[in-house]
Write a protein that holds these residues in place. Structure first.
Motif, short mmCIF file in Angstrom:
data_model
loop_
_atom_site.label_atom_id
_atom_site.label_comp_id
_atom_site.label_asym_id
_atom_site.label_seq_id
_atom_site.Cartn_x
_atom_site.Cartn_y
_atom_site.Cartn_z
N LEU A 152 32.08 -15.54 -4.05
CA LEU A 152 32.00 -14.45 -3.09
C LEU A 152 30.67 -14.48 -2.33
O LEU A 152 30.61 -14.26 -1.12
N PHE A 153 29.61 -14.79 -3.07
CA PHE A 153 28.26 -14.81 -2.49
C PHE A 153 28.14 -15.84 -1.36
O PHE A 153 27.51 -15.58 -0.32
N ALA B 198 24.14 -7.61 3.81
CA ALA B 198 23.53 -6.98 2.63
C ALA B 198 23.01 -8.03 1.65
O ALA B 198 21.97 -7.83 1.01
N CYS B 199 23.72 -9.15 1.54
CA CYS B 199 23.32 -10.21 0.59
C CYS B 199 22.43 -11.27 1.24
O CYS B 199 22.02 -12.23 0.55
N GLU B 200 22.22 -11.15 2.57
CA GLU B 200 21.37 -12.08 3.30
C GLU B 200 21.86 -13.53 3.16
O GLU B 200 21.12 -14.44 2.82
N GLY C 282 18.81 -14.95 -7.63
CA GLY C 282 17.73 -14.07 -7.21
C GLY C 282 18.20 -12.72 -6.70
O GLY C 282 17.37 -11.87 -6.34
N VAL C 283 19.52 -12.51 -6.67
CA VAL C 283 20.05 -11.21 -6.21
C VAL C 283 19.83 -10.18 -7.31
O VAL C 283 20.44 -10.25 -8.39
N ILE D 275 27.92 -7.90 -6.24
CA ILE D 275 27.49 -9.29 -6.38
C ILE D 275 26.08 -9.26 -6.96
O ILE D 275 25.10 -9.05 -6.23
N CYS D 276 25.98 -9.46 -8.28
CA CYS D 276 24.71 -9.24 -8.99
C CYS D 276 24.32 -10.53 -9.70
O CYS D 276 24.57 -10.70 -10.91
N GLY D 277 23.76 -11.47 -8.99
CA GLY D 277 23.42 -12.77 -9.57
C GLY D 277 22.47 -12.67 -10.73
O GLY D 277 22.52 -13.48 -11.67
#
Length: 912
Positions: free
Chosen positions: A594-595, A605-607, A625-626, A638-640
């Protein structure tokens, strides 16, 4: 062979002190191995083979991610279980009170003050300890709890408790979501009038609340963690249960919240478990059972003293001789442990608890056989009588000892460490005991005869009564067996009744062997009322969350569509295991895909506007790094950062090993753990097989319980293999030293005793209920022990029957009046008295696996060996004694030789 035994007996009686010194010297050298002794108490080193699949997978997982963390958990409940809802502000304040003390207490380790922060597990680097707790809902801040007007509404997780709205609702200070089932137990949903909340929801009421502490378990922190668990964790929680509030208040930091009043704390109790609790429980259980073992040995010693001599008599009692027999058992045990320790084979508590009983049972039987036969000898000197005694009974004792030793040695081929260690210890112990019986016991018997000759008191040998006259030994038991018991078992009514009992036992055994469950209830191995026992009681009753598990992926190519499809298939397949797996599957691959998706709504939002321009290592670096508090995670999930601990990169930045996380459904018994392991493994193996992985690629599931419950996938095969190998060993040994007929009869009845044991175990489980005996390493050890004891019940009588002359029933009478009495007095009664005491042990494990199983062994051994076997021999036994068979064989050989000589003479005359 008879001549050899005569010489051994003669020499032992001629030079008893020399024999004693030689025996003590040899066993003393063996005992020096105790300096190399290691006692195995770690559950994994006891039950898990280093060659098993789960062990290898655990090692592979530890190589990539380190050892599985240490788990410590306490459960808070009301003192009065009738109180319904512990989830109230007062209960939460008690939780905070305990956590505050545990966090602040220090323990001095290696000259340094060590706290929780030094040892705790951090799934996200540079963030705090991971300690799932109900207070995490209020970010461990009692002021937020005080301001909350409806704590049940807060657990609906619809709004963040943080006024700045920077945290996902129901997540801890690290941003990790809180699984409500992991912190609340016995959950009920309160029904509210005029409830306007949409969809399904639950206003939680809970019987218990739980807090879990995860600690590092690597080689650098393990010892420190064990000490912290004992001196901080367990000591703090134990202080609450013991109402030692002074200690608790001493370590409490009241800067954020006043300490709860004693009246409030009195309403609660905690049940707790530390990673070290199982090992501690084994030690405590052993110490608590020690007295009952001592009493058991004392009872057996008293019985031997009564039965082996002429009681009551101040001189002709058998207590001195019985003490010598007990001493031989102790020497056999110590020297066998020392001998095995030379080869760095660890000692288990099972071996320490079972083998002395085994050696004593076999040793006492031999003591009675030797003593009773010695009393029959009419030769003028003690050395001659002893020589002829061993000449007559030595072969029988030797055959039984060889059968038992080889049966145990064959059992050591198993890969289960506890069973392997037991079999080796038992084989060495039984054989050393046999050697000491025909040497040291002969010396003791000789010295005891000299004591009687000089009219010295039993036990108090310094006192003497020269005028004491000997009473005639009436031999009541031998007379009873010869004149009453043997004729009784020949009666048709007795034969028919015995056959009916045999058929019933056989039918029960056929049913029981299919009904016995596999596993070991954890509470069985605990002392009733202990902290761990109380914890397991509450955990089983209220906690509704299963163990954490991982799907580990090694050397997959995440740029290869085939490998990506494999990960998706694995995740989908696990999700479909509704019986054992709790969705969702936490997949970093799905989140990563998804990222890196182009032109998605979360791109800004996720750059990730330019993410496609970078190679995989750079994409992974940016993904990990998220942060949890970033808009990418807060808005789109999306929480890496949460997958940081799941991905291992190689030097080039590509993924070397990764894992998907999932939770099993709540499990409260061995069957559930076994089912979870089997289903998970079967599904994953099927998907992997269809995918046809490369040689260096590997996919496997891993969870901490797997390594303990994997044994149950093959424990039945281990039990069957051990029994069959033991029976085969007995058959070949009996065939070599006796004949095939003896071998068949002995093996048949040894098998019947073991088979009946399985059936009656199931029957007693049904009758008594409660905790039950299951198929596990302890019961398999006892089953192997049963084979050894069964040889004693059967072999001596069969061999004596084959040596006696006359018709079948006459030979049965002869065998039962000699060997039958020794078996009854020496093994059946001795073991029954010794084992009966174990019923008073505080340990449920002792009551089930030692008291109940051993009582059944003795009763079944006595029935098959002293009732069914003589009837079988009287009806179907070999018609001729082995002596007649051998004489006929010699005659035939002689006649054949004469005929051959005559024929050769005729040929010679013709040619001449």
């Amino acid at each position: 062979m008879s001549g050899l035994f005569y010489n051994i007996g003669y020499f032992g009686a001629k030079y008893p002190c020399l024999v004693f010194v030689i025996c003590m010297t040899v066993t003393g050298i063996m005992s020096l191995g105790l300096y190399n002794l290691t006692v195995l108490t770690d559950p994994q080193s006891l039950w898990v083979s280093s060659s098993s699949r789960t062990y290898q997978e655990q090692e592979s997982s530890a190589e990539n991610y380190g050892p599985f963390y240490r788990t410590n958990q306490f459960i808070l409940a009301y003192q009065d279980e009738n109180w319904v809802n512990v989830f109230q502000k007062d209960g939460l304040k008690v939780i905070y009170f305990l956590q505050n003390i545990i966090r602040n207490r220090k323990v001095l380790i290696g000259g340094k003050n060590t706290t929780l922060d030094d040892l705790c597990y951090r799934p996200i680097s540079a963030k705090g300890c991971y300690v799932p707790s109900p207070m995490d809902i209020w970010l461990q801040d009692p002021s937020l709890l005080d301001k909350d007007e409806d704590i049940q509404f807060t657990t609906l997780c619809t709004e963040s408790i943080d006024v700045n709205q920077t945290n996902i609702p129901c997540s801890d200070k690290n941003g990790i979501p809180i699984i409500l089932e992991s912190v609340f137990g016995g959950i009920n949903c309160e029904q509210r009038v005029n409830d306007t909340q949409p969809c399904d929801h639950c206003y939680i009421q809970a019987k218990t609340m739980a807090v879990t502490y995860l600690l590092m378990n690597d080689e650098f922190t393990k010892k420190d963690a064990e000490q912290w668990e004992k001196e901080v964790w367990m000591d703090t929680l134990d202080a609450l249960n013991k109402r030692d509030y002074a200690k608790l208040y001493k370590y409490y930091d009241k800067s954020l919240m006043p300490a709860p009043r004693e009246q409030l704390l009195d309403q609660y109790r905690v049940a707790f478990m530390a990673e070290r609790s199982v090992s501690d429980e084994i030690d405590d259980e052993t110490n608590q059972n020690a007295w009952i073992v001592v009493v058991s040995y004392f009872m057996m010693f008293m019985y031997i003293g009564f039965a082996i001599g002429q009681f009551p008599s101040k001189i002709y009692n058998g207590f001195t001789l019985g003490l010598g027999g007990i001493f031989i058992v102790a020497v056999s045990m110590i020297s066998s442990i020392g001998m095995v320790s030379y080869f760095s084979i660890g000692l288990t508590m099972i071996s320490l608890e079972v083998i002395p009983f085994l050696i004593l049972a076999i040793g006492v039987d031999n003591m009675f056989i030797i003593t009773h036969n010695y009393k029959k000898q009419k030769h003028p000197t003690v050395p001659e009588r002893m020589g002829y005694t061993l000449k007559q009974v030595g072969p029988s004792i030797t055959i039984a000892a060889i059968c038992e030793t080889l049966a145990f040695l064959v059992g050591s081929l198993t890969k289960m460490p506890a069973l392997q260690s037991f079999c080796i210890q038992a084989a060495v112990g039984v054989f050393i005991d046999y050697l000491l019986q025909i040497t040291m016991f002969v010396a003791f018997l000789t010295l005891d005869e000299q004591r009687k000759k000089h009219k010295r008191y039993d036990l108090m040998i310094c006192k003497q009564d020269p005028n004491y006259s000997i009473k005639e030994d009436r031999k009541l038991i031998q007379t009873f067996f010869k004149k009453h018991y043997s004729p009784f078992i020949q009666k048709p009514a007795c034969v028919i009744t015995t056959i009916v009992i045999f058929v019933a036992l056989f039918a029960i055994s056929c049913v029981g062997i299919t009904k016995l469950q596999v596993g070991l209830d954890e509470q069985v191995s605990m002392v009733e009322g202990s902290n761990l026992f109380n914890y397991m009681t509450l955990e089983k009753k209220y906690i509704e969350i299963g163990p954490l598990a991982y799907l580990i992926l090694e050397n997959l190519d995440y740029q290869n569509q085939h490998d990506l499809d494999l990960v998706a298939n694995l995740s989908n397949s696990l999700s479909q295991l509704n019986e054992t797996v709790q969705p969702p599957i936490y997949s970093w691959v799905a989140s990563f895909n998804l990222f890196i998706r182009e032109k998605a709504e979360w791109t800004t939002a996720c750059e990730t506007q330019d993410i496609a321009l970078y190679d995989l290592p750079t994409q992974l670096k940016r993904f990990l790094g998220v942060r949890i508090n970033s808009p990418c995670c807060q808005r789109y999930g999306i929480c890496g950062e949460t997958f940081e601990a799941d991905i291992v990169l190689n030097e080039q930045g590509y993924v070397k090993t990764s894992r998907l996380r999932f939770q099993h459904r709540p499990i409260h018994n061995s069957a559930g753990y076994i089912l979870s392991l089997e289903q998970t493994r079967q599904v994953i193996d099927k998907v992997v097989k269809d995918a046809k992985l490369k040689d260096n690629q590997k996919v496997y599931p891993y969870s901490m319980p797997y390594v303990f419950y994997d044994q149950y996938s093959y424990i039945r095969a281990v039990a069957i293999t051990n029994v069959l190998l033991a029976l085969a060993t007995i058959f070949f040994t009996m065939t070599l030293v006796q004949d095939v007929v003896c071998a068949v009869i002995v093996v048949l009845f040894v098998f019947l005793i073991a088979f009946n044991l399985i059936g009656t175990i199931w029957l007693t489980n049904v009758i008594f209920g409660g905790f039950i005996i299951e198929i596990n390493a302890v019961s398999v050890v006892n089953l192997v022990t049963c084979i050894g004891l069964a040889v004693e019940f059967v072999a001596h009588i069969v061999i004596k029957f084959r040596l006696c002359e006359g018709k079948r029933w006459e030979r049965v009478t002869g065998a039962m009046s000699t060997m039958g009495t020794s078996v009854f007095v020496g093994i059946a009664c001795t073991k029954f008295i010794g084992v009966a005491v174990l019923g008073f042990a505080p340990s449920t494990l002792f009551k089930l696996y030692y008291f109940r199983m051993y009582i059944l062994m003795v009763v079944l051994g006595a029935f098959n060996g002293l009732v069914l076997l003589p009837i079988f021999l009287g009806l179907f036994g070999p018609q001729f004694s082995i002596m007649k068979v051998r004489v006929k064989s010699l005659i035939n050989q002689s006649e054949g030789t004469n005929l051959s000589s005559q024929a050769q003479a005729k040929k010679k005359a013709i040619y001449n």
